[in-house]
Scaffold this active site. Structure first.
Site, PDB file in Angstrom:
ATOM      1  N   LYS A  47       0.834  -1.005   0.232  1.00 53.04           N
ATOM      2  CA  LYS A  47      -0.611   0.064  -0.319  1.00 53.04           C
ATOM      3  C   LYS A  47       0.985   0.588   0.346  1.00 53.04           C
ATOM      4  O   LYS A  47       2.204   1.593   0.437  1.00 53.04           O
ATOM      5  CB  LYS A  47      -1.126   0.288   1.217  1.00 53.04           C
ATOM      6  CG  LYS A  47      -1.814   0.882   0.935  1.00 53.04           C
ATOM      7  CD  LYS A  47      -3.060   0.496   2.518  1.00 53.04           C
ATOM      8  CE  LYS A  47      -3.949   1.898   2.928  1.00 53.04           C
ATOM      9  NZ  LYS A  47      -4.669   1.739   3.543  1.00 53.04           N
TER      10      LYS A  47
ATOM     11  N   SER B  19      -9.466   1.033   2.622  1.00 55.13           N
ATOM     12  CA  SER B  19      -8.908   2.416   2.408  1.00 55.13           C
ATOM     13  C   SER B  19      -7.637   1.979   1.326  1.00 55.13           C
ATOM     14  O   SER B  19      -7.406   2.355   0.402  1.00 55.13           O
ATOM     15  CB  SER B  19      -8.228   3.385   2.791  1.00 55.13           C
ATOM     16  OG  SER B  19      -7.423   2.592   3.419  1.00 55.13           O
TER      17      SER B  19
ATOM     18  N   SER C 241     -10.002  -1.045   6.593  1.00 58.72           N
ATOM     19  CA  SER C 241      -9.327  -1.049   5.719  1.00 58.72           C
ATOM     20  C   SER C 241      -8.611  -2.296   5.107  1.00 58.72           C
ATOM     21  O   SER C 241      -7.835  -1.639   3.467  1.00 58.72           O
ATOM     22  CB  SER C 241      -8.339   0.513   5.675  1.00 58.72           C
ATOM     23  OG  SER C 241      -8.908   1.685   6.091  1.00 58.72           O
TER      24      SER C 241
END
Lengths: 474, 66
Positions: free
Chosen positions: A82, A157, A181
């Protein structure tokens, strides 16, 4: 071995082939890069694809194998990271224009662990701006698309990671989970995602993070792969005081063990109060399946969860403090949903912040009590399946809820409590909606008992209606 | 429970917060309404005698306690 066949494998299936030199890290990495390049226009799951670095790493790892040096099950396995995790010499944007030129000089702790274990870093994955939302529709780098239906969100996310793992672009991805997330994308994309116990994994190098409740966690295509990933990243970090110096067990050791004698708690409060009927049906069927595997099902009560919304108050205040220096200098570069969600935090009173922390204590006590009666809890991961990218609201029980920005906390209502309690929670695919979108089952365990969650998840995974199903994107 | 735009502007001014136009204040309002609703609900709770529990602890050998 054909490229696409390689990318269909799990880590547990591929690792022995790499170790036996039937497949080389270079071959695997080229297959992953080819798929990443092919699907990027459809999924938009990366902010940066690391073509050269990944190839260099793969060559080095292949040379090591030729010398008889094998680092373990991640040797030569392409993974995604990420873009809010620091990577040395590689742009790390946190999904925001504010940090579009940010190039850290060191790796995050978990990235170092992955590199040391032999993982090939394929790229930096797209995400919600500043990890502050559930859609991964990034205003600066474009929306991530769900591989099960490109018109739908992948959850957030860590949406780029969820999409990549589901589509077979990466074998695993590291996300971060402040309110769900990792588990949200796992739910929306039909993959396995864990938010382990707070303190199990170092947060060092996780950028623009929350002071309380953030976690780095892996997403994978199988429970076994997830255990392999957590094994690599778990452990005490003396430079991150939030990590706890407890022994790291063999997370794979109990996979395949009988579930008879275990007790599962099904909360009668909160988790099933506001839920899409298709999600509820799939989750209740999954719970019944666990019962058929020998787990005793017990209804449990969590009455103080009616105050769970207060847990977000501390997060609101924390958010504005976290963003303060960036907003002061780069307010015009913020997307509106993140900006106004953060700025709402400036109105939180200190007394209310203190009350929120005390509610956190009450709820932690309540979970501790219930988890003396049962071994783990089963809940939905999300209240609804993935929704359309172009939808600003989610409709549930006839009411419209914002799907992003201020007031959008509903979408994470099943996941965010575990960020406050710190308890480990895993999402496993348990079915599909009529529209063919995945649904996740969430299991919540006692502190530092991730191996029990993996044991139960693995047993359920074998009978899940989602087993073996892959998204149509190609 | 609602909170007026004038009150919000006064808070920003008095506490040197980030300035927001009337239009922007309407954009943060859903988050504030949610916050105020939660605070209202907490009025029924006695929070005076609670101990802190910031960390999860583990007994030697790894057996966890909450």
């Amino acid at each position: 071995m054909p490229n696409d066949d390689i990318m269909e494998l799990t880590i547990a299936e591929l690792a022995p082939k790499i170790k036996a030199r039937e497949v080389s890290p270079v071959e695997v990495t080229e297959a992953a890069l080819a798929k990443a390049e092919r699907l990027q226009p459809k999924l938009n799951s990366f902010i940066t694809i690391l073509y050269d670095q990944a190839r260099d790493q793969a060559k080095q790892l292949a040379a090591e194998l030729m010398r008889g040096e094998y680092r373990g099950p991640l040797h030569g396995i392409p993974v995604g990271i990420k873009d809010n995790l620091e990577t040395a010499g590689i742009r790390s944007t946190v999904g925001t224009k504010v940090l579009s030129d940010n190039v850290p000089d060191q790796d995050a702790f978990v990235v170092t662990r992955c590199r040391d274990a032999g993982a090939v870093i394929l790229g930096k994955e797209n995400m919600e701006e500043f990890a502050a939302g559930s859609t991964s529709s990034n205003i600066h780098y474009g929306a991530v698309h769900n591989p099960w239906n490109l018109d739908y969100i992948p959850g957030g996310s860590s949406g780029g990671g969820g999409a990549n793992v589901a589509a077979g672009v990466t074998f695993a991805s590291l996300g971060s989970d402040l309110g769900g997330s990792v588990r949200g994308p796992a739910h929306c994309c039909g993959v396995v995602g864990i938010k382990q116990t707070y303190g199990r994994v170092s947060q060092r190098g996780l950028m623009v993070t929350s002071f309380n409740g953030d976690h780095v966690g892996p997403m994978t295509r199988s429970v076994q792969d997830n255990a392999i990933m957590l094994q690599v990243i778990a452990g005490y970090d003396p430079l991150d005081p939030s990590t706890v110096p407890v022994p790291v067990p063999d997370f794979s050791a109990s996979l395949g063990n009988d579930l008879r004698g275990l007790k599962i708690g099904v909360p009668k409060d909160y988790y099933f109060d506001l839920i899409d009927p298709e999600v509820e049906s799939a989750v209740r069927k999954a719970i019944a399946a666990l019962g058929e595997l020998g787990v005793e099902i017990i209804e449990v009560s969590l009455p103080n969860m009616k105050y769970a919304g207060a847990l977000r108050i501390a997060g609101m205040a924390d958010s504005v403090v976290t963003h303060e220096p960036y907003i002061r200098c780069n307010r015009e570069d913020y997307g509106t949903t993140v900006l106004y969600r953060a700025l709402a935090g400036q109105f939180v009173l200190g007394t209310d912040y203190s009350k929120a922390l005390k509610v956190q204590r009450i709820i932690k006590e309540e979970y501790a009590r219930v988890l003396q009666e049962v071994d783990f809890l089963a809940t939905p991961t999300g209240p609804v399946p993935a929704w359309r990218i172009d939808s600003d609201t989610v409709t549930l029980d006839g009411a419209d809820y914002p799907s992003r920005g201020p007031g959008s906390g509903m979408t994470a209502r099943c996941t965010s409590p575990s960020n406050s309690t710190g308890l480990p929670a895993i999402s496993i695919p348990c079915g599909f909606s009529e529209q063919g979108l995945p649904i996740g089952l969430q299991l919540i365990g006692r502190p530092f008992e991730e191996e029990l969650l993996y044991q139960a998840s693995s047993a359920y995974e074998a009978v899940s209606p989602a087993v073996g199903k892959r998204p149509p994107v190609s | 429970m609602t909170i007026t735009t004038e009150t919000l502007k006064a808070m920003i001014r008095d506490y040197k917060g980030f300035e927001l136009s009337d239009e922007e204040l309407e954009l943060v309002r859903p988050e504030l309404e949610s916050y105020l609703a939660e605070v209202e609900l907490l009025k029924e709770l006695d929070l005076s005698g609670l101990m802190s529990s910031r960390l999860l602890r583990a007994k030697e050998g790894g057996e966890a306690i909450a």
